[in-house]
Design a protein around this motif. Structure first.
Motif, PDB file in Angstrom:
ATOM      1  N   ILE A   1       0.305   5.704  -8.738  1.00 47.20           N
ATOM      2  CA  ILE A   1      -0.681   4.613  -8.718  1.00 47.20           C
ATOM      3  C   ILE A   1       0.068   3.318  -9.037  1.00 47.20           C
ATOM      4  O   ILE A   1       0.619   3.168 -10.134  1.00 47.20           O
ATOM      5  N   GLY A   2       0.086   2.379  -8.122  1.00 48.45           N
ATOM      6  CA  GLY A   2       0.843   1.152  -8.315  1.00 48.45           C
ATOM      7  C   GLY A   2       0.038   0.030  -8.932  1.00 48.45           C
ATOM      8  O   GLY A   2      -1.190   0.042  -8.925  1.00 48.45           O
ATOM      9  N   VAL A   3       0.755  -0.950  -9.462  1.00 51.02           N
ATOM     10  CA  VAL A   3       0.158  -2.214  -9.871  1.00 51.02           C
ATOM     11  C   VAL A   3       0.843  -3.332  -9.106  1.00 51.02           C
ATOM     12  O   VAL A   3       2.019  -3.228  -8.733  1.00 51.02           O
ATOM     13  N   GLN A   4       0.104  -4.400  -8.857  1.00 52.66           N
ATOM     14  CA  GLN A   4       0.626  -5.524  -8.094  1.00 52.66           C
ATOM     15  C   GLN A   4       0.927  -6.703  -9.014  1.00 52.66           C
ATOM     16  O   GLN A   4       0.121  -7.057  -9.872  1.00 52.66           O
ATOM     17  N   LEU A   5       2.073  -7.314  -8.801  1.00 55.30           N
ATOM     18  CA  LEU A   5       2.462  -8.524  -9.503  1.00 55.30           C
ATOM     19  C   LEU A   5       2.656  -9.618  -8.461  1.00 55.30           C
ATOM     20  O   LEU A   5       3.415  -9.442  -7.504  1.00 55.30           O
ATOM     21  N   ILE A   6       1.947 -10.736  -8.647  1.00 56.75           N
ATOM     22  CA  ILE A   6       1.941 -11.854  -7.704  1.00 56.75           C
ATOM     23  C   ILE A   6       2.623 -13.045  -8.364  1.00 56.75           C
ATOM     24  O   ILE A   6       2.372 -13.334  -9.538  1.00 56.75           O
ATOM     25  N   ALA A   7       3.464 -13.743  -7.623  1.00 58.85           N
ATOM     26  CA  ALA A   7       4.160 -14.926  -8.134  1.00 58.85           C
ATOM     27  C   ALA A   7       3.763 -16.154  -7.320  1.00 58.85           C
ATOM     28  O   ALA A   7       3.225 -16.038  -6.218  1.00 58.85           O
TER      29      ALA A   7
ATOM     30  N   ILE B   1       0.832  -1.209   0.000  1.00 64.20           N
ATOM     31  CA  ILE B   1       0.000   0.000   0.000  1.00 64.20           C
ATOM     32  C   ILE B   1       0.869   1.263   0.000  1.00 64.20           C
ATOM     33  O   ILE B   1       0.693   2.144  -0.853  1.00 64.20           O
ATOM     34  N   PRO B   2       1.836   1.406   0.935  1.00 64.23           N
ATOM     35  CA  PRO B   2       2.696   2.597   0.872  1.00 64.23           C
ATOM     36  C   PRO B   2       3.523   2.682  -0.403  1.00 64.23           C
ATOM     37  O   PRO B   2       3.780   3.781  -0.900  1.00 64.23           O
ATOM     38  N   ALA B   3       3.944   1.535  -0.927  1.00 64.56           N
ATOM     39  CA  ALA B   3       4.689   1.566  -2.189  1.00 64.56           C
ATOM     40  C   ALA B   3       3.845   2.181  -3.290  1.00 64.56           C
ATOM     41  O   ALA B   3       4.322   3.014  -4.074  1.00 64.56           O
ATOM     42  N   SER B   4       2.583   1.780  -3.356  1.00 64.04           N
ATOM     43  CA  SER B   4       1.683   2.325  -4.367  1.00 64.04           C
ATOM     44  C   SER B   4       1.422   3.810  -4.135  1.00 64.04           C
ATOM     45  O   SER B   4       1.475   4.614  -5.068  1.00 64.04           O
ATOM     46  N   CYS B   5       1.140   4.183  -2.889  1.00 65.67           N
ATOM     47  CA  CYS B   5       0.789   5.568  -2.579  1.00 65.67           C
ATOM     48  C   CYS B   5       1.965   6.527  -2.724  1.00 65.67           C
ATOM     49  O   CYS B   5       1.763   7.720  -2.970  1.00 65.67           O
ATOM     50  N   CYS B   6       3.191   6.013  -2.559  1.00 69.90           N
ATOM     51  CA  CYS B   6       4.371   6.875  -2.525  1.00 69.90           C
ATOM     52  C   CYS B   6       5.240   6.780  -3.773  1.00 69.90           C
ATOM     53  O   CYS B   6       6.282   7.438  -3.852  1.00 69.90           O
ATOM     54  N   GLY B   7       4.862   5.946  -4.754  1.00 65.02           N
ATOM     55  CA  GLY B   7       5.621   5.877  -5.993  1.00 65.02           C
ATOM     56  C   GLY B   7       6.962   5.204  -5.855  1.00 65.02           C
ATOM     57  O   GLY B   7       7.936   5.601  -6.506  1.00 65.02           O
TER      58      GLY B   7
ATOM     59  N   PRO C   1      -4.412   7.125  -3.713  1.00 71.20           N
ATOM     60  CA  PRO C   1      -4.104   7.318  -2.297  1.00 71.20           C
ATOM     61  C   PRO C   1      -5.224   8.040  -1.555  1.00 71.20           C
ATOM     62  O   PRO C   1      -5.720   9.077  -2.006  1.00 71.20           O
ATOM     63  N   ALA C   2      -5.618   7.486  -0.422  1.00 71.42           N
ATOM     64  CA  ALA C   2      -6.765   8.005   0.322  1.00 71.42           C
ATOM     65  C   ALA C   2      -6.483   9.392   0.887  1.00 71.42           C
ATOM     66  O   ALA C   2      -5.363   9.685   1.331  1.00 71.42           O
ATOM     67  N   GLU C   3      -7.499  10.227   0.882  1.00 70.62           N
ATOM     68  CA  GLU C   3      -7.389  11.512   1.561  1.00 70.62           C
ATOM     69  C   GLU C   3      -7.326  11.267   3.061  1.00 70.62           C
ATOM     70  O   GLU C   3      -7.923  10.321   3.584  1.00 70.62           O
ATOM     71  N   LEU C   4      -6.598  12.129   3.754  1.00 72.50           N
ATOM     72  CA  LEU C   4      -6.497  12.007   5.202  1.00 72.50           C
ATOM     73  C   LEU C   4      -7.875  12.183   5.831  1.00 72.50           C
ATOM     74  O   LEU C   4      -8.671  13.010   5.399  1.00 72.50           O
ATOM     75  N   GLY C   5      -8.162  11.372   6.840  1.00 70.50           N
ATOM     76  CA  GLY C   5      -9.425  11.465   7.552  1.00 70.50           C
ATOM     77  C   GLY C   5     -10.556  10.652   6.964  1.00 70.50           C
ATOM     78  O   GLY C   5     -11.655  10.638   7.515  1.00 70.50           O
ATOM     79  N   VAL C   6     -10.307   9.954   5.848  1.00 65.20           N
ATOM     80  CA  VAL C   6     -11.371   9.174   5.205  1.00 65.20           C
ATOM     81  C   VAL C   6     -11.453   7.764   5.786  1.00 65.20           C
ATOM     82  O   VAL C   6     -12.542   7.250   6.048  1.00 65.20           O
ATOM     83  N   ILE C   7     -10.319   7.111   5.988  1.00 68.35           N
ATOM     84  CA  ILE C   7     -10.291   5.770   6.594  1.00 68.35           C
ATOM     85  C   ILE C   7      -9.669   5.917   7.970  1.00 68.35           C
ATOM     86  O   ILE C   7      -8.443   5.975   8.110  1.00 68.35           O
TER      87      ILE C   7
END
Length: 476
Positions: free
Chosen positions: A442-448, A179-185, A392-398
């Protein structure tokens, strides 16, 4: 070293500079401390700092391992290291000192990583944002400070993206590295269950969901870090397949044949994918097809997603109860409940009322999902998904101003494709291949398949070559 030069290098490049004696460990530590002092007031990513300890480590450092003597940050998730206090993001545990090194900490130190502080987390690492009251305010995304850098390794992701350190410790029990990897590039890989040691004080986290790893700006840094810390621990309840050669060597090897990749473009129970996240998926698909790989718009495996979310909630709640009771069971003082955020206090009460049968059934459901997903992926080499269902979620939403069930159910619609991979134990990585029109990563996930880190790192490296992200840094 000037500030602009510091941000232009990854961890292995710094290691080369150190070994070549172009820079001393203390000079490099001062660069990291200076950067921390400059940007942390803007993003609130660091806690339990001990700059003098970092300087002492650097002054006495003997270059060793893959990283020589590299400034490093540990997540405030309880990874044992006596010189840095813990809080777990909770007022209840503020100032906790653990008087031994974890196995993982020992391996970090032996590989030349020098911890000088911890990174912020949500309370007990239970959220995909990092807004714990204990932190004195939210941790902010360096790309847009009205948004979250993710969680639970949110401080680590923000610190790496903001250039405080090129490499930081993270952990992942439901997406908390990805999640942080996606949100932070940046790049974040969750290893296979049992690849990274959890001891000696425990054998598993969250019923086998949780594991540790790192966040970085380059694939090769993550590969090198895994080379240093991966490997079975004596007495561990799990073990991932042993690597045949160092991951750092594997990432440069070409694929001998095109890979067949399943793509998931709609969420379980028809949870929608935001257009920007879908655009990231299309970007990854186009890059992979250009390399000659086959992308199949595949059906989802037959997982009962709601039942899985319920099982995850129950196991997390049970672990909150164990953690809190370890602190308050013998404490005659009252009022400790006020030190827990609402959803976490509700989790404690839920866990305390949980039956043994309910817990056992939750663990059995995780194991079932593991078999389902490992059977499913036999027809493919990888699975490609959005990392998150929304930007990435706005602060205070979740937030934790909710009951625990409602809180975690909301999270399941934000990070739909992540926690099931914690249940399966398979390795998965988030890659920063897309930025939104407004400039959000915006990240993408790769699963092995289970134990497939070498192939996952190799494919990540090919994607990094095809669409480099290292020079994309936030202006902060």
């Amino acid at each position: 070293m000037i500030k602009s030069e510091y941000r232009k290098r990854d961890a292995l490049d710094f290691a080369r500079i150190l070994y070549n004696k172009e820079l001393t460990p203390l000079e490099l530590m001062e660069c990291a401390i200076s950067r921390a002092e400059e940007v942390n007031p803007k993003i609130n990513a660091l806690c339990n700092l001990n700059f003098e300890h970092g300087r002492e480590l650097a002054r006495s450092a003997t270059l060793k391992g893959r990283f020589g003597a590299l400034p490093f940050l540990l997540k405030d998730s309880g990874l044992a290291y006596p010189e840095l206090l813990n809080s777990f993001g909770s007022r209840l545990f503020a100032g906790l000192k653990i008087n031994f090194n974890s196995t993982l900490t020992h391996r970090f130190l032996e590989d030349g990583l020098l911890p000088f502080g911890r990174t912020t987390v949500p309370e007990f690492s239970m959220a995909p944002t990092t807004e714990a009251v204990q932190n004195g305010g939210p941790t902010r995304n360096p790309w847009d400070r009205t948004r979250s850098p993710g969680g639970s390794s949110g401080g680590a992701g923000a610190a790496v993206a903001a250039g405080i350190v090129p490499l930081a410790h993270g952990s992942d029990g439901g997406g908390s590295i990805r999640i942080p990897a996606s949100c932070c590039g940046i790049y974040g890989l969750k290893p296979s269950r049992g690849l990274i040691p959890a001891g000696p004080a425990r054998g598993e986290g969250w019923g086998g969901l949780a594991t540790d790893g790192v966040l970085s700006r380059s694939v090769r840094d993550t590969a090198a870090a895994l080379d240093g810390v991966a490997g079975m621990e004596i007495g561990a309840p799990y073990a991932a397949p042993s690597k045949t050669s160092p991951y750092a060597f594997e990432i440069d090897k070409p694929f001998k044949r095109p890979r067949r990749i399943a793509m998931w473009s709609i969420g379980f129970e028809d949870i929608p994918v935001d257009p920007e996240c879908f655009a990231a998926l299309r970007t990854a698909k186009a890059l992979l097809e250009k390399m000659g790989h086959e992308i199949v718009d595949a059906p989802l495996p037959p997982i009962n997603f709601s039942k899985f979310v319920e099982a995850q909630i129950n196991v997390m709640a049970a672990n909150v109860t164990v953690t809190v009771n370890g602190k308050v069971r013998n404490d005659p003082s009252s009022g400790w409940q006020e030190k827990l955020e609402p959803a976490i206090l509700d989790a404690y009460r839920r866990g305390k009322a949980l039956s043994a049968e309910t817990y056992a059934l939750a663990i059995a459901r995780f194991h079932t999902i593991g078999r389902q997903l490992e059977t499913y992926i036999r027809d493919y080499d990888f699975i490609l998904t959005p990392t998150l269902m929304q930007p990435p979620a706005e602060l205070g939403v979740i937030t934790t101003d909710d009951d625990f069930f409602g809180f975690r159910t909301k999270i399941s619609r934000y990070a739909t494709f992540l926690a099931i991979i914690n249940a399966s134990g398979q390795p998965a990585a988030s890659l920063p291949l897309h930025w939104s029109e407004s400039g959000l990563p915006i990240g993408v996930q790769l699963i092995a398949p289970f134990g497939g880190e070498a192939d996952l790192l190799r494919m990540s490296a090919r994607l990094e070559e095809a669409q480099p992200w290292f020079d994309r840094v936030p202006d902060i």
